[in-house]
Design a protein around this motif. Sequence first.
Motif, PDB file in Angstrom:
ATOM      1  N   TRP A 198      -2.366   0.130 -14.380  1.00 48.91           N
ATOM      2  CA  TRP A 198      -2.338   0.188 -12.916  1.00 48.91           C
ATOM      3  C   TRP A 198      -3.538   0.992 -12.429  1.00 48.91           C
ATOM      4  O   TRP A 198      -3.883   2.029 -12.984  1.00 48.91           O
ATOM      5  CB  TRP A 198      -1.051   0.833 -12.415  1.00 48.91           C
ATOM      6  N   GLN A 199      -4.179   0.515 -11.367  1.00 51.18           N
ATOM      7  CA  GLN A 199      -5.342   1.187 -10.795  1.00 51.18           C
ATOM      8  C   GLN A 199      -5.037   1.589  -9.358  1.00 51.18           C
ATOM      9  O   GLN A 199      -4.381   0.860  -8.620  1.00 51.18           O
ATOM     10  CB  GLN A 199      -6.566   0.261 -10.819  1.00 51.18           C
ATOM     11  N   GLU A 200      -5.542   2.772  -8.981  1.00 48.18           N
ATOM     12  CA  GLU A 200      -5.289   3.309  -7.645  1.00 48.18           C
ATOM     13  C   GLU A 200      -6.210   2.637  -6.625  1.00 48.18           C
ATOM     14  O   GLU A 200      -7.419   2.558  -6.817  1.00 48.18           O
ATOM     15  CB  GLU A 200      -5.523   4.821  -7.621  1.00 48.18           C
ATOM     16  N   LEU A 201      -5.610   2.137  -5.564  1.00 50.68           N
ATOM     17  CA  LEU A 201      -6.376   1.659  -4.418  1.00 50.68           C
ATOM     18  C   LEU A 201      -6.419   2.726  -3.328  1.00 50.68           C
ATOM     19  O   LEU A 201      -7.209   2.654  -2.406  1.00 50.68           O
ATOM     20  CB  LEU A 201      -5.741   0.372  -3.869  1.00 50.68           C
ATOM     21  N   THR A 230      -1.351   0.535  -5.336  1.00 48.73           N
ATOM     22  CA  THR A 230      -1.894   0.401  -6.683  1.00 48.73           C
ATOM     23  C   THR A 230      -1.810  -1.074  -7.074  1.00 48.73           C
ATOM     24  O   THR A 230      -0.998  -1.831  -6.545  1.00 48.73           O
ATOM     25  CB  THR A 230      -1.125   1.256  -7.696  1.00 48.73           C
ATOM     26  N   TYR A 231      -2.652  -1.471  -8.041  1.00 49.51           N
ATOM     27  CA  TYR A 231      -2.670  -2.874  -8.448  1.00 49.51           C
ATOM     28  C   TYR A 231      -3.074  -2.974  -9.918  1.00 49.51           C
ATOM     29  O   TYR A 231      -3.638  -2.037 -10.500  1.00 49.51           O
ATOM     30  CB  TYR A 231      -3.655  -3.671  -7.582  1.00 49.51           C
ATOM     31  N   ARG A 232      -2.792  -4.124 -10.487  1.00 53.92           N
ATOM     32  CA  ARG A 232      -3.292  -4.451 -11.818  1.00 53.92           C
ATOM     33  C   ARG A 232      -3.458  -5.960 -11.914  1.00 53.92           C
ATOM     34  O   ARG A 232      -2.760  -6.715 -11.229  1.00 53.92           O
ATOM     35  CB  ARG A 232      -2.366  -3.934 -12.901  1.00 53.92           C
ATOM     36  N   ARG A 292       0.012   3.931   0.546  1.00 53.55           N
ATOM     37  CA  ARG A 292      -0.840   4.008  -0.633  1.00 53.55           C
ATOM     38  C   ARG A 292      -0.511   2.818  -1.520  1.00 53.55           C
ATOM     39  O   ARG A 292       0.653   2.400  -1.622  1.00 53.55           O
ATOM     40  CB  ARG A 292      -0.624   5.325  -1.379  1.00 53.55           C
ATOM     41  N   ILE A 320       0.692  -6.071  -7.128  1.00 52.53           N
ATOM     42  CA  ILE A 320       0.387  -4.991  -6.185  1.00 52.53           C
ATOM     43  C   ILE A 320       1.694  -4.307  -5.812  1.00 52.53           C
ATOM     44  O   ILE A 320       2.694  -4.961  -5.533  1.00 52.53           O
ATOM     45  CB  ILE A 320      -0.286  -5.526  -4.913  1.00 52.53           C
TER      46      ILE A 320
END
Length: 562
Positions: A275-278, A264-266, A262, A298
């Motif tokens: 932070w946003q969920e990928l 996440t990135y910003r 899993r 990331i």
Amino acid sequence: MGGGQQGLFALDLARRTRKRYREADPAWPLHGCEIEALSEGANGELWLATNRGLYCLQPATGELRHYGPDEPPPYRLPTGLLRCVLAAHPDSVWVGTLDAGLLLLHPRRGVQRQLTLGRGLPSEAVAFVLAPRPGRVLWVGTHHGLVRYEPRTGRRSDLTTADGLATNELNRQSSWYDSVQQRLYVGGVGGLSFLAPQDLTTPEYQPRLLLTSLTQHHAQPDTIRTDYLAGTLPKGLELAPGDAFADLALSLSDDGGSALGRFTYRLRGTGPAPWQELGTSHHLRLQGLEPGDYTLEIRGETELGTPTRNLLRVPVRARTYWWRRPGVWAALTALLVAGAVGGVYGWQQRRGRRREQHWQAEHALRQRIAADLHDDVGNLLTQISMHSDLLRETPHTPAQTRARLDALALAARQAGQQMSDVVWSLHAGPLRLSQLLERMRDHAQEVLPPAGLDVQFRVAPDLPDPVLAPALLHHFYLIYKEALHNVVKHAQATTVTVQLAAAPAGLTLTVADDGRGHNGRPRPGGRGLASMQGRAQAVGGTVRYEPLMKGFAVVVALPLAG
């Protein structure tokens, strides 16, 4: 008892003699097996790892049970190439394989767990498995280091030459635990190592987060380029004006599939960025960024929630047209106020030309992306992706929308047909030549009569009917398809003759037409003839091209051994 290359033997250590078990029974299954390892179960049964699967022998009764890839559940295994076995419990048998990792087998329920590359092991090849008392920890020797594994918790840690091992490639039957000294000895191609298991710290294993590829659309020139990075980070990522997107492919260092991690990135700019969920998707797309400089960060974690040991940081710059930069409009306004009417008119003309050039560049982009990328499934799928992106992101007239949908449907049908044939050839299982011939007749009827061509099949009466190897089946059928495709596309023929005959070295396929003929040299930009040559060479065959009095013939010679 002892095992060897000729089966199972009963050893008399006092007399230093041996006798093959069930010597009088020539049909005994173990006589034809190479026994790699033995382990005694809690109830006196004997578990044997062989090159033909796993056997469970009751020495008192002679009852023998087989586990292998051809057995029905629950006796089926993913492979028959075994290297070691450990009967740890009446209901738990650990089996090490050459190409499928480590298996946990329940004697009556079958395989309960499989540790493979990317899911618990650094290598598919397992050399040995050892469980010193009290048996809560397994020591698994592989071809890429030693693994400490706790079956109840799933925790694991790896030991390699970086941790002091003499070698990463460990040998089968080369481990021993000294319960008095509490030392574990392991051997490999580089020598012998020993360690004290009770003194080892066992931190939770943390994989590395990798950036495996970068796919970017460039407006000038109009291209889509993919760079495979092999885990290395680019120095920076730049999006020029008109660039549609940039796709980053992510992976974990021991990831066996995209759904195993899993992410996440910003995107950090001048202000705070959440932070946003990928999710489990392993592709991150950047598009529509405001002009400026950013830092893309990331992070990832395994499906069990273990974070990666590293954080990826990639500098990103989004450029814009000069006339969209801050302050440019103010300067132009002052110039308009102070300038003459002629200057204003000239500026408007230049601005109009820039708009026209921009429109022409966008129109050329749509036309070029709509082009057919010929005979490769990957290219056809790229067409579908590009058409879909443009339909979603770029305004179109109704006529343009209908034209692009037609092109997308055609590419999808072509990709589906080609993928169907490829999947059929790869997964049809063992087929005889006569079964393949039926498929060839069906395909000829599908493509030739609709194109106005008659087809004749000439099959030699002495043609053998062997079972074809998968690789030979795959390449033979795709060469045949490419030959028919070339006739339909280029020959301007009326009749196609397909001839199959036996040859001293195997099989000869001839596809002849009565068309305009050809000199046998590839056409500019064409890949069909080279593709057929490459496929024939892959299975030890040849392709030659013969101009006829009227027409052209492709003659393929392939060995039936494949």
